[in-house]
Design a protein around this motif. Sequence first.
Motif, PDB file in Angstrom:
ATOM      1  N   SER A 156      -6.085  -8.028  18.074  1.00  0.00           N
ATOM      2  CA  SER A 156      -6.977  -6.678  17.829  1.00  0.00           C
ATOM      3  C   SER A 156      -7.955  -6.836  19.539  1.00  0.00           C
ATOM      4  CB  SER A 156      -7.889  -6.689  16.873  1.00  0.00           C
ATOM      5  OG  SER A 156      -8.635  -8.117  16.878  1.00  0.00           O
ATOM      6  N   ILE A 157      -8.033  -7.961  20.003  1.00  0.00           N
ATOM      7  CA  ILE A 157      -8.699  -8.264  21.208  1.00  0.00           C
ATOM      8  C   ILE A 157      -7.883  -7.497  22.314  1.00  0.00           C
ATOM      9  CG2 ILE A 157      -9.564  -9.490  23.105  1.00  0.00           C
ATOM     10  CD1 ILE A 157     -10.669 -11.402  20.827  1.00  0.00           C
ATOM     11  N   LEU A 158      -6.532  -7.860  22.183  1.00  0.00           N
ATOM     12  CA  LEU A 158      -5.592  -7.139  23.214  1.00  0.00           C
ATOM     13  C   LEU A 158      -5.660  -5.610  23.253  1.00  0.00           C
ATOM     14  CD1 LEU A 158      -2.205  -9.389  22.846  1.00  0.00           C
ATOM     15  CD2 LEU A 158      -4.131  -9.304  24.842  1.00  0.00           C
ATOM     16  N   VAL A 159      -5.900  -5.091  22.070  1.00  0.00           N
ATOM     17  CA  VAL A 159      -6.032  -3.418  21.811  1.00  0.00           C
ATOM     18  C   VAL A 159      -7.192  -3.207  22.391  1.00  0.00           C
ATOM     19  CG1 VAL A 159      -5.921  -1.587  20.158  1.00  0.00           C
ATOM     20  CG2 VAL A 159      -4.258  -3.449  19.760  1.00  0.00           C
ATOM     21  N   ALA A 160      -8.297  -3.902  22.052  1.00  0.00           N
ATOM     22  CA  ALA A 160      -9.561  -3.282  22.448  1.00  0.00           C
ATOM     23  C   ALA A 160      -9.988  -3.584  23.986  1.00  0.00           C
ATOM     24  CB  ALA A 160     -10.667  -4.396  21.820  1.00  0.00           C
ATOM     25  N   SER A 161      -8.927  -4.243  24.552  1.00  0.00           N
ATOM     26  CA  SER A 161      -9.154  -4.226  26.157  1.00  0.00           C
ATOM     27  C   SER A 161      -9.061  -3.069  26.805  1.00  0.00           C
ATOM     28  CB  SER A 161      -8.053  -5.368  26.776  1.00  0.00           C
ATOM     29  OG  SER A 161      -6.671  -4.601  26.725  1.00  0.00           O
ATOM     30  N   GLY A 162      -8.140  -1.945  26.353  1.00  0.00           N
ATOM     31  CA  GLY A 162      -7.947  -0.704  26.842  1.00  0.00           C
ATOM     32  C   GLY A 162      -6.951  -0.694  27.759  1.00  0.00           C
ATOM     33  N   ASN A 163      -6.480  -1.781  28.197  1.00  0.00           N
ATOM     34  CA  ASN A 163      -5.216  -1.890  29.244  1.00  0.00           C
ATOM     35  C   ASN A 163      -4.138  -1.573  28.511  1.00  0.00           C
ATOM     36  OD1 ASN A 163      -3.084  -3.362  30.648  1.00  0.00           O
ATOM     37  ND2 ASN A 163      -4.613  -3.764  31.917  1.00  0.00           N
ATOM     38  N   ARG A 164      -3.195  -0.686  28.741  1.00  0.00           N
ATOM     39  CA  ARG A 164      -2.129  -0.288  28.125  1.00  0.00           C
ATOM     40  C   ARG A 164      -1.037  -1.250  28.103  1.00  0.00           C
ATOM     41  NH1 ARG A 164      -1.689   5.703  30.628  1.00  0.00           N
ATOM     42  NH2 ARG A 164      -2.907   4.641  32.198  1.00  0.00           N
ATOM     43  N   PHE A 165      -0.686  -2.031  29.309  1.00  0.00           N
ATOM     44  CA  PHE A 165       0.002  -3.009  29.599  1.00  0.00           C
ATOM     45  C   PHE A 165      -0.165  -4.416  28.463  1.00  0.00           C
ATOM     46  CE2 PHE A 165       0.387  -1.075  33.389  1.00  0.00           C
ATOM     47  CZ  PHE A 165       1.720  -0.872  33.627  1.00  0.00           C
ATOM     48  N   PHE A 166      -1.551  -4.603  28.347  1.00  0.00           N
ATOM     49  CA  PHE A 166      -1.887  -5.690  27.213  1.00  0.00           C
ATOM     50  C   PHE A 166      -1.455  -5.316  25.952  1.00  0.00           C
ATOM     51  CE2 PHE A 166      -5.310  -7.702  29.874  1.00  0.00           C
ATOM     52  CZ  PHE A 166      -4.737  -8.285  30.963  1.00  0.00           C
ATOM     53  N   VAL A 167      -1.814  -3.963  25.586  1.00  0.00           N
ATOM     54  CA  VAL A 167      -1.505  -3.407  24.504  1.00  0.00           C
ATOM     55  C   VAL A 167      -0.025  -3.605  24.030  1.00  0.00           C
ATOM     56  CG1 VAL A 167      -1.674  -1.389  22.811  1.00  0.00           C
ATOM     57  CG2 VAL A 167      -3.656  -1.722  24.326  1.00  0.00           C
ATOM     58  N   GLN A 168       0.974  -3.389  24.936  1.00  0.00           N
ATOM     59  CA  GLN A 168       2.271  -3.291  24.802  1.00  0.00           C
ATOM     60  C   GLN A 168       2.598  -5.099  24.380  1.00  0.00           C
ATOM     61  OE1 GLN A 168       4.894  -1.095  25.148  1.00  0.00           O
ATOM     62  NE2 GLN A 168       3.405   0.424  24.746  1.00  0.00           N
ATOM     63  N   LEU A 169       1.698  -5.831  24.712  1.00  0.00           N
ATOM     64  CA  LEU A 169       2.255  -7.134  24.628  1.00  0.00           C
ATOM     65  C   LEU A 169       1.684  -7.857  22.949  1.00  0.00           C
ATOM     66  CD1 LEU A 169       0.838  -8.893  28.027  1.00  0.00           C
ATOM     67  CD2 LEU A 169       3.520  -8.695  26.974  1.00  0.00           C
ATOM     68  N   THR A 170       1.014  -6.933  22.468  1.00  0.00           N
ATOM     69  CA  THR A 170       0.546  -7.504  21.023  1.00  0.00           C
ATOM     70  C   THR A 170       1.741  -7.896  20.253  1.00  0.00           C
ATOM     71  OG1 THR A 170       0.718  -5.180  20.287  1.00  0.00           O
ATOM     72  CG2 THR A 170      -1.408  -5.934  20.946  1.00  0.00           C
ATOM     73  N   GLU A 171       2.921  -7.141  20.065  1.00  0.00           N
ATOM     74  CA  GLU A 171       4.107  -7.866  19.177  1.00  0.00           C
ATOM     75  C   GLU A 171       4.448  -9.104  19.795  1.00  0.00           C
ATOM     76  OE1 GLU A 171       8.112  -6.123  17.034  1.00  0.00           O
ATOM     77  OE2 GLU A 171       7.100  -4.722  18.566  1.00  0.00           O
ATOM     78  N   PHE A 172       4.449  -9.234  21.050  1.00  0.00           N
ATOM     79  CA  PHE A 172       5.297 -10.442  21.821  1.00  0.00           C
ATOM     80  C   PHE A 172       4.184 -11.558  21.379  1.00  0.00           C
ATOM     81  CE2 PHE A 172       4.037 -13.183  25.435  1.00  0.00           C
ATOM     82  CZ  PHE A 172       5.495 -14.019  25.587  1.00  0.00           C
ATOM     83  N   ILE A 173       2.743 -11.245  21.671  1.00  0.00           N
ATOM     84  CA  ILE A 173       1.916 -12.394  21.336  1.00  0.00           C
ATOM     85  C   ILE A 173       2.104 -12.874  19.989  1.00  0.00           C
ATOM     86  CG2 ILE A 173      -0.565 -12.945  21.326  1.00  0.00           C
ATOM     87  CD1 ILE A 173       0.532 -12.835  24.166  1.00  0.00           C
ATOM     88  N   GLY A 174       1.704 -11.812  19.121  1.00  0.00           N
ATOM     89  CA  GLY A 174       1.802 -12.117  17.742  1.00  0.00           C
ATOM     90  C   GLY A 174       3.105 -12.727  17.112  1.00  0.00           C
ATOM     91  N   THR A 175       4.242 -12.437  17.787  1.00  0.00           N
ATOM     92  CA  THR A 175       5.630 -13.219  17.176  1.00  0.00           C
ATOM     93  C   THR A 175       5.336 -14.871  17.725  1.00  0.00           C
ATOM     94  OG1 THR A 175       6.945 -11.347  17.587  1.00  0.00           O
ATOM     95  CG2 THR A 175       7.799 -13.509  17.566  1.00  0.00           C
TER      96      THR A 175
END
Length: 232
Positions: A156-175
């Motif tokens: 949720s912090i990745l999403v809150a960053s507002g950076n679209r590249f970071f948001v794209q990494l949420t599934e990778f980081i979560g896995t």
Amino acid sequence: MKPSPRQNLTHQLTYDLGIAIVEGTYPVGGGLPSEADLCVQYNVSRSSTREAVKMLSAKGLISSRPKQGIRVLPENSWNMFDTDVLTWILSSKPSLALLKEFTQVRLAIEPQAAALAAMNATYEQLEDIEKALSRMVEADQGLDDPLDADIAFHTSILVASGNRFFVQLTEFIGTALRVSIRYTNKIKGVPGADVKKHADILNTIKSRNPDRARDAVTAILDEALELIDSQL
């Protein structure tokens, strides 16, 4: 809409072959059976086999060329950001070296994501981080899953960053977190994360202090690296 039976067979074959490659059943540099032989071995159609081979090629695990057949590519060709590939590796051989490399990736990304969240997070996004922290508190009381709650907090912090590249990494980081957090908690002898330290991260983000947010995330990731290093 439910996947068609052919799609299910394709995905199952992709999974079976992916696991077999990662586990070394088909060693790097070696060949896989031909598509015709795979059809017989796994009892699937030629079209499903062809699609599975294309999917594995796209993930960087194999190459398939006329006259050369299907070859297993070296690990440095594998797409580590593909969640299927990462899941196969982590489920079969989650080495400490790999977990260390993943934590180094987190260290390069998550502190900056927290700093950006401190500057950019909307009220709703702050609420999402707070809800994840509440889940962590409930997990300590046996009312939620500690791993799911911890992953929800960091993604949720990745999403809150507002950076679209970071948001794209949420599934990778979560896995990868699913294995990494479980391992570091096991070393520490605790079932879940330190809620207070995560609350400190939330508070620095809510106070709109990017430097303190960056430092708070860096601190817990440095601790995770030290734990992994202590076992290497």
